[in-house]
Design a protein around this motif. Sequence first.
Motif, PDB file in Angstrom:
ATOM      1  N   SER A 111       0.902  -1.255   0.088  1.00 16.78           N
ATOM      2  CA  SER A 111       0.324  -0.245   0.220  1.00 16.78           C
ATOM      3  C   SER A 111       1.201   1.502  -0.329  1.00 16.78           C
ATOM      4  CB  SER A 111      -0.909   0.097   1.348  1.00 16.78           C
ATOM      5  OG  SER A 111      -1.164  -1.166   1.169  1.00 16.78           O
ATOM      6  N   VAL A 112       1.889   1.470   0.678  1.00 18.99           N
ATOM      7  CA  VAL A 112       2.955   2.305   0.695  1.00 18.99           C
ATOM      8  C   VAL A 112       3.145   2.587  -1.251  1.00 18.99           C
ATOM      9  CG1 VAL A 112       5.514   3.510   0.773  1.00 18.99           C
ATOM     10  CG2 VAL A 112       4.210   1.546   3.061  1.00 18.99           C
ATOM     11  N   PRO A 113       3.019   3.787  -1.677  1.00 15.61           N
ATOM     12  CA  PRO A 113       3.310   4.674  -2.982  1.00 15.61           C
ATOM     13  C   PRO A 113       4.717   3.744  -4.030  1.00 15.61           C
ATOM     14  CG  PRO A 113       2.368   5.783  -1.687  1.00 15.61           C
ATOM     15  CD  PRO A 113       2.228   5.004  -0.515  1.00 15.61           C
ATOM     16  N   LEU A 142       0.428   1.923   8.464  1.00 14.75           N
ATOM     17  CA  LEU A 142      -0.512   1.205   8.233  1.00 14.75           C
ATOM     18  C   LEU A 142      -1.566  -0.018   8.443  1.00 14.75           C
ATOM     19  CD1 LEU A 142       0.108   2.195   3.725  1.00 14.75           C
ATOM     20  CD2 LEU A 142      -1.472   3.271   5.688  1.00 14.75           C
ATOM     21  N   ILE A 143      -0.821  -0.843   8.937  1.00  9.01           N
ATOM     22  CA  ILE A 143      -0.902  -2.500   9.285  1.00  9.01           C
ATOM     23  C   ILE A 143      -1.825  -2.635  10.484  1.00  9.01           C
ATOM     24  CG2 ILE A 143       0.536  -3.400   7.232  1.00  9.01           C
ATOM     25  CD1 ILE A 143       2.044  -4.746  10.531  1.00  9.01           C
ATOM     26  N   ILE A 144      -1.803  -1.008  11.137  1.00  6.97           N
ATOM     27  CA  ILE A 144      -2.196  -1.430  12.499  1.00  6.97           C
ATOM     28  C   ILE A 144      -3.981  -1.863  12.510  1.00  6.97           C
ATOM     29  CG2 ILE A 144      -2.550   0.266  14.577  1.00  6.97           C
ATOM     30  CD1 ILE A 144       0.006   1.355  14.448  1.00  6.97           C
ATOM     31  N   PRO A 145      -4.726  -1.052  12.232  1.00 12.34           N
ATOM     32  CA  PRO A 145      -6.284  -1.488  12.058  1.00 12.34           C
ATOM     33  C   PRO A 145      -6.197  -2.401  11.733  1.00 12.34           C
ATOM     34  CG  PRO A 145      -6.131   1.022  10.940  1.00 12.34           C
ATOM     35  CD  PRO A 145      -4.352  -0.237  10.842  1.00 12.34           C
ATOM     36  N   PRO A 146      -5.639  -3.303  10.636  1.00 14.78           N
ATOM     37  CA  PRO A 146      -5.943  -4.854  10.054  1.00 14.78           C
ATOM     38  C   PRO A 146      -5.135  -5.485  11.307  1.00 14.78           C
ATOM     39  CG  PRO A 146      -4.628  -3.456   8.769  1.00 14.78           C
ATOM     40  CD  PRO A 146      -5.067  -3.136   9.676  1.00 14.78           C
ATOM     41  N   MET A 147      -3.991  -4.947  11.956  1.00 18.50           N
ATOM     42  CA  MET A 147      -3.503  -5.633  12.902  1.00 18.50           C
ATOM     43  C   MET A 147      -4.632  -5.804  14.044  1.00 18.50           C
ATOM     44  SD  MET A 147      -0.606  -7.777  12.687  1.00 18.50           S
ATOM     45  CE  MET A 147       0.977  -7.748  11.653  1.00 18.50           C
ATOM     46  N   THR A 148      -4.711  -5.400  14.545  1.00  9.89           N
ATOM     47  CA  THR A 148      -6.160  -5.168  15.879  1.00  9.89           C
ATOM     48  C   THR A 148      -7.251  -5.910  15.618  1.00  9.89           C
ATOM     49  OG1 THR A 148      -5.691  -2.790  15.347  1.00  9.89           O
ATOM     50  CG2 THR A 148      -7.310  -3.412  17.338  1.00  9.89           C
ATOM     51  N   ASN A 149      -7.688  -6.587  14.428  1.00  4.18           N
ATOM     52  CA  ASN A 149      -8.665  -7.175  14.016  1.00  4.18           C
ATOM     53  C   ASN A 149      -7.868  -8.242  13.874  1.00  4.18           C
ATOM     54  OD1 ASN A 149     -10.691  -7.510  12.510  1.00  4.18           O
ATOM     55  ND2 ASN A 149     -10.469  -6.813  10.504  1.00  4.18           N
ATOM     56  N   THR A 212       1.074   6.924  16.932  1.00  2.00           N
ATOM     57  CA  THR A 212       2.145   6.917  16.028  1.00  2.00           C
ATOM     58  C   THR A 212       1.865   7.882  14.642  1.00  2.00           C
ATOM     59  OG1 THR A 212       1.301   4.909  14.914  1.00  2.00           O
ATOM     60  CG2 THR A 212       2.923   4.882  16.475  1.00  2.00           C
ATOM     61  N   ALA A 213       0.569   8.731  14.264  1.00  4.87           N
ATOM     62  CA  ALA A 213       0.533   8.708  12.598  1.00  4.87           C
ATOM     63  C   ALA A 213       1.460  10.044  12.314  1.00  4.87           C
ATOM     64  CB  ALA A 213      -1.282   9.013  13.191  1.00  4.87           C
ATOM     65  N   ILE A 214       1.481   9.691  11.247  1.00  3.62           N
ATOM     66  CA  ILE A 214       1.879  10.752  10.742  1.00  3.62           C
ATOM     67  C   ILE A 214       0.927  11.810  10.116  1.00  3.62           C
ATOM     68  CG2 ILE A 214       4.094  11.486   9.263  1.00  3.62           C
ATOM     69  CD1 ILE A 214       4.368   8.971   8.660  1.00  3.62           C
ATOM     70  N   PRO A 215       1.209  13.333  10.436  1.00  7.50           N
ATOM     71  CA  PRO A 215       0.340  13.747  10.034  1.00  7.50           C
ATOM     72  C   PRO A 215       0.008  14.398   7.937  1.00  7.50           C
ATOM     73  CG  PRO A 215       1.663  14.930  11.427  1.00  7.50           C
ATOM     74  CD  PRO A 215       2.620  14.247  11.238  1.00  7.50           C
ATOM     75  N   GLY A 216      -1.563  13.927   7.880  1.00  2.42           N
ATOM     76  CA  GLY A 216      -1.403  14.172   6.591  1.00  2.42           C
ATOM     77  C   GLY A 216      -1.082  12.980   5.871  1.00  2.42           C
ATOM     78  N   PHE A 217      -0.813  12.288   6.594  1.00  2.00           N
ATOM     79  CA  PHE A 217      -0.431  10.420   6.119  1.00  2.00           C
ATOM     80  C   PHE A 217      -0.872   9.687   6.150  1.00  2.00           C
ATOM     81  CE2 PHE A 217       1.788   6.431   5.646  1.00  2.00           C
ATOM     82  CZ  PHE A 217       1.729   6.654   4.566  1.00  2.00           C
ATOM     83  N   GLY A 218      -1.324   9.020   5.265  1.00  2.00           N
ATOM     84  CA  GLY A 218      -2.060   6.818   5.627  1.00  2.00           C
ATOM     85  C   GLY A 218      -3.745   7.420   6.304  1.00  2.00           C
ATOM     86  N   ALA A 219      -3.880   6.860   7.206  1.00  2.00           N
ATOM     87  CA  ALA A 219      -5.553   6.818   7.597  1.00  2.00           C
ATOM     88  C   ALA A 219      -5.259   7.403   8.810  1.00  2.00           C
ATOM     89  CB  ALA A 219      -5.763   5.296   8.115  1.00  2.00           C
ATOM     90  N   GLY A 220      -4.413   7.636   9.649  1.00  2.00           N
ATOM     91  CA  GLY A 220      -4.375   8.364  10.451  1.00  2.00           C
ATOM     92  C   GLY A 220      -5.354   9.877  10.569  1.00  2.00           C
ATOM     93  N   ASP A 221      -6.563  10.043  11.400  1.00  2.00           N
ATOM     94  CA  ASP A 221      -6.855  11.551  11.503  1.00  2.00           C
ATOM     95  C   ASP A 221      -6.439  12.942  12.537  1.00  2.00           C
ATOM     96  OD1 ASP A 221      -9.513  10.039  13.638  1.00  2.00           O
ATOM     97  OD2 ASP A 221      -7.560   9.423  13.437  1.00  2.00           O
TER      98      ASP A 221
END
Lengths: 221, 267
Positions: A111-113, A142-149, A212-221
């Motif tokens: 998923s990383v461009p 990026l894998i934190i949400p699916p890993m949580t699952n 751990t979210a990078i501002p403006g990147f990925g699924a983080g809000d």
Amino acid sequence: MGLEIIANNLGFFLKGAILTLEISLAAIALGFALGVPMGLARISRVLPVRALATGYVEALRGTPLLVQIFIVYFGLPSIGIYLDPLVSGILAVGLNSAAYQAEILRGGIQSVPKGQMEAARSMGMTYGQSMRRVVLPQAMRLIIPPMTNEFIILIKDSSLVSAISVWELTLVAKELNAKYFDPFTIFLFVAAVYFIMTFATSKILRVVEKKTAIPGFGAGD
Amino acid sequence: MIGVKRKAWAVIGVVVVISLIASSFAGCIGERETSVDIIKSRGKLIVGTSGGFPPFEVINETTQQLEGLDIDLAYRIGQELGVTVEIRNMDFAALIGAVKTGMIDMAIAGMTITEERNKSVAFSKPYFRADQAIVVKADRTDINSPADLAGKKIAVNQGTTGDFWVDENLVATGLVAEQDVHKFGFASDALLELVADRVDALVIDSPVAEMYVARTSGLKVVYTIVTNEYYGICMNKNAVELIEFVNDLIEEMEASGEMQALIDKWF
């Protein structure tokens, strides 16, 4: 009856819940330790490595966990490998989770461009360096949400090891049901305990995700 | 952060409260009734049992159906009621709950009548007497009595009187560690545990122990713990008529010699 059974056996339930957590943590760790190299192998440019990892993932993902537990516990003794119930349970659940975690990681990396890898390479980094310094740090987020699952599913699936006499939460429930014959109360309470564990996991990882979210990147809000 | 935490605790609180309230009502709601009339109008008697327990209930490899003394008894009761019989195979420990909630009309599973069980369910007149037995591998010489089980690993069928005996006499006294008692839903899985050498001994009902030894090579019974247990057919307390019906049938079968013939068939 009802509440008394719960109240009189809180210690027993707690013991079971702690073992469930221990099994889950150990299996998650084992799954991660094997899943990361396996996930990398899944996108390796070396065909035999890729084929081996793909074979593992498909085999472990394509067969029931309960059957895998039985293979480890009842099957391995036929070839002279005797593991006690707890070790068998952790091993089976962990090996199974490794397949899913490998796939999650592969998905994360892919998923990383592509441009990220290309940019890193054009700056003179080797493939390994680019992976370690540029792609993986992004993929891990990026894998934190699916890993949580996956972790939540694993905690719940750890109940299957009750079939090989491991004294985790579900076997404790079965044991108390065998004594008090009140399945509704006992299993409902145990379901609530599992829910607390999975809900806490989900909340903890959500915090990690945010921190751990990078501002403006990925699924983080 | 604080908002998230508070919300989390609120959800946990709600779940706990709901499950506690639900459990306190569990005794009064959701129980399905069973009676002679209900069974007759349904046209089917639903009997629960727990396989792997020869010669009472065990899978016949050819027919892939459960057979045995208890199964014959189930069909005999069905015949007397004029209905078909459905056999449901489940964990032994789940049977009493299933009878209590009306999931099954009765459990016929080599089940000992005990005071504790009598608080939750009712039993028919006894139809068989049994003890407990200690089974080990034939080459073992160090286990010859219950005292020799100290510090050993033991397999049991969860929720059976053998399981309770081990808990009361070996675990509660500290002779055997809790985690060294391997408990299984089906008796046959407990037997497999002994065959695979994962435990030192198996404690199980004496008639079943004898059958295991006769059918599986390399096993022996080293000790019979005289517990004087009586098997009964387990039914819902409220099914007074049904209990009477079954008791009448057992009496009749005993008077006519049919019960003895049935026992002789399987032993």
